[in-house]
Design an enzyme around this catalytic site. Structure first.
Site, PDB file in Angstrom:
ATOM      1  N   ASP A   1       0.836  -1.199   0.000  1.00 15.05           N
ATOM      2  CA  ASP A   1       0.000   0.000   0.000  1.00 15.05           C
ATOM      3  C   ASP A   1       0.877   1.257   0.000  1.00 15.05           C
ATOM      4  OD1 ASP A   1      -2.760   1.104   0.401  1.00 15.05           O
ATOM      5  OD2 ASP A   1      -1.845   1.919   2.216  1.00 15.05           O
TER       6      ASP A   1
ATOM      7  N   GLU B   1      15.176 -15.005  -0.027  1.00 16.75           N
ATOM      8  CA  GLU B   1      15.541 -16.071   0.906  1.00 16.75           C
ATOM      9  C   GLU B   1      14.581 -17.251   0.808  1.00 16.75           C
ATOM     10  OE1 GLU B   1      15.426 -14.309   4.734  1.00 16.75           O
ATOM     11  OE2 GLU B   1      16.880 -12.730   4.269  1.00 16.75           O
TER      12      GLU B   1
END
Length: 569
Positions: free
Chosen positions: A228, A282
């Site tokens: 957002d 990751e």
């Protein structure tokens, strides 16, 4: 609440342990469906949609043919801005359920082959968040206050705001606090509502908290994040005043121009997303970051999706393009060129929870330009519902034929219009209240959607409760009366999504077709010819098998405000 039949649904579980080869990631061509949890499905009967309700209805989305769902915020929140005021980023608000309910939703979605994207709000939190409460208690100059944008006021006694910034929701962007000793104190910045204090993203502590939030949800198996206000985290050093508005322009309107506003699109914001990119890297399984960045031109929006930053950015330039063929051809070309220049796919979107539904926008005399103030009972330019739906179906059929990733907003597959006749006393958008009703805001596109024409609350809630009132006209838009009707908007979307997947249009390319007038958008994508007639006169139907028509054809011709797909030789 009845469940959708799953007998015709192909179950293809999502495997997060495997990453695709570069350039083959799922999100490059995906169709992603936005769920606004308050208004999708209510399993508890309290009139507010919840996670359990979403889980029950997921088979309908698998049947529709989308690839992923994006959930608007469901975190703990006092709900002053429908969940975009977060008080705990790592828990579910009780009105939506529990973390266990989220896990059940995630598992069901993955079982059905649907990815799950959650909405992250990093620009601000709720004033109820413990972090902000700690800042209030700690006082000026404390490390706790440095997590947010606290400043001394101007004037002899600090009685004036630190600068002239105005809130996007109306009113001043600064609120003065009362210090522990009872005296007026510092001011804090809130670009949106006063209950949404902005974080200080120049503080490393804030960076670390959001790394932990990302990992919390990634560890829980989410496939990515919609971010957002992705262009608003960093503010220009010194927080300078905004230049005076131009002639006929309010200060708030001027503030929406990224090049002229010291809290939009600051260069340092890209460092945040490079950091987040490394966090997502990751994890296996092609996790995705999508930017809600209201930035123009498209060449600047593309900066958010450079190879080491985010993966997608909403194409608001496309959303805001009127129903005019030359402008559509131009924005399609510009979009593809801008995003391809950084190795990213273009995205396409026509509606979301912040704008007037496109079936209503296209029925306005402005031909699709999004009204910034919303539409309500006192709005002079009311949409022509029949015209808007006709154009909306044609626009959706054009959008879903384009290469890249497309976003759908819940209910648009039903052809839902904006709900205009909402009484003032039921409206909840803070924009409406902060402007004393001058701006209607976004409630009209957030009304709970209809599932069953004869059920209480049209199947949204078994109790018949609904946090915003549904109009009686929703009966004819309900999913159960459209399902199986080949003329319905629902079946048009299902057909388009099926053909899009079958012909691999999401990973194709646009080839413009010559010989058509200015009022026609004519292109080829892989093995499909697409003709969208925006002119007043019918257009000859190309040779080939008709795959899709947004509206009935007339004597072998493509009538006005109609899009067709033809199988190319």
């Amino acid at each position: 609440m009845s469940n959708e039949s799953t007998t015709s649904i192909l179950h293809t579980a999502v495997d997060h342990r495997r990453s695709s080869a570069p350039g083959q990631e799922w999100w490059r061509s995906a169709v992603i469906y936005q769920i606004y949890p308050r208004s999708f499905a209510d399993a508890s009967g309290d009139g507010i949609g919840d996670l359990a309700g979403i889980t029950e209805r997921l088979p309908a989305l698998r049947e529709l043919g989308v690839d992923a769902v994006w959930l608007s915020p469901f975190f703990r929140s006092p709900q002053r801005d429908a969940g975009y005021d977060v008080s705990d980023y790592c828990d579910v608000d009780p009105i939506f359920g529990t973390l266990g309910d989220f896990d059940a939703l995630r598992d069901r979605a993955h079982e059905l082959g649907l990815r799950v994207i959650v909405d992250l709000v990093p620009n601000h939190c709720s004033s109820d968040h413990p972090w902000f409460q700690e800042a209030l208690a700690a006082g000026p100059g404390s490390p706790e206050r440095d997590r947010f944008m606290f400043r001394e006021g101007r004037g002899e006694h600090g009685e004036l705001p630190p600068n002239n910034w105005q809130s996007i929701f109306g009113g001043n962007a600064w609120t003065r606090v009362v210090e522990a000793d009872g005296t007026p104190g510092q001011w804090y910045l809130h670009i949106f509502d006063s209950s949404q204090p902005d974080f200080n993203w120049k503080n490393p502590w804030v960076w670390e908290q959001f790394r932990q939030i990302l990992r919390f949800w990634l560890d829980r198996g989410v496939d990515g994040f919609r971010v957002d206000v992705a262009h608003g985290l960093m503010k220009k050093e010194g927080l300078p005043d905004i230049a005076e508005a131009g002639a006929g322009e309010s200060l708030a309107e001027g503030m929406m121009k990224p090049d002229e506003v010291p809290y939009w699109a600051q260069p340092e914001v890209h460092d945040v997303y490079r950091d987040w990119h490394r966090v997502l890297a990751e994890y296996e399984g092609d996790r995705v970051l999508c930017a809600e960045a209201w930035v123009e031109p498209l060449a600047k929006a593309a900066l958010w999706v450079r190879p080491d930053e985010m993966h997608q950015a909403f194409n608001f330039s496309y959303l805001g393009t009127p129903w005019e063929a030359p402008r559509l051809r131009s924005v399609i070309d510009e979009s593809i060129a801008a995003f391809q220049s950084v190795g990213a796919p273009s995205t396409w979107v026509l509606s979301n929870h912040d704008v007037v539904r496109h079936t209503s926008r296209y029925g306005l005399s402005t031909y699709g330009a999004a009204p910034a103030s919303g539409i309500g009972p006192r709005t002079e330019d009311k949409p022509d519902e029949v015209l808007g739906l006709r154009r909306g179906r044609a626009a959706s059929s054009l959008m879903l034929a384009l290469p890249g990733s497309a976003y759908l907003y819940q209910g648009e597959e039903l052809g839902l219009p904006e709900v205009i006749e909402l009484d003032d006393h039921v409206r909840e958008d803070p924009t409406f209240h902060r402007t004393n009703g001058e701006v209607y805001g976004r409630d009209g596109c957030r009304v709970p959607i209809p599932w069953e024409t004869a059920a209480p609350a049209f199947g949204f809630s078994g109790s018949g409760e609904s946090w915003l009132p549904q109009p009686a006209t929703f009966a004819r838009f309900a999913r159960d009366v459209q399902r199986g009707n080949p003329a319905s908007t629902l079946e048009l979307y299902r057909a388009a999504l099926s053909l899009r997947a079958q012909h691999e249009l999401g990973s194709g390319a646009v080839e413009w077709l010559p010989g058509y007038g200015d009022d026609v958008v004519a292109l080829r994508n892989r093995s499909v010819i697409v003709i969208a007639n925006l002119g007043a006169e019918p257009v000859a139907l190309p040779e080939g098998a008709l795959l899709l028509a947004s509206n009935p054809l007339e004597g072998g011709m493509v009538p006005t405000d109609t899009t067709v797909w033809i199988a190319a030789d």
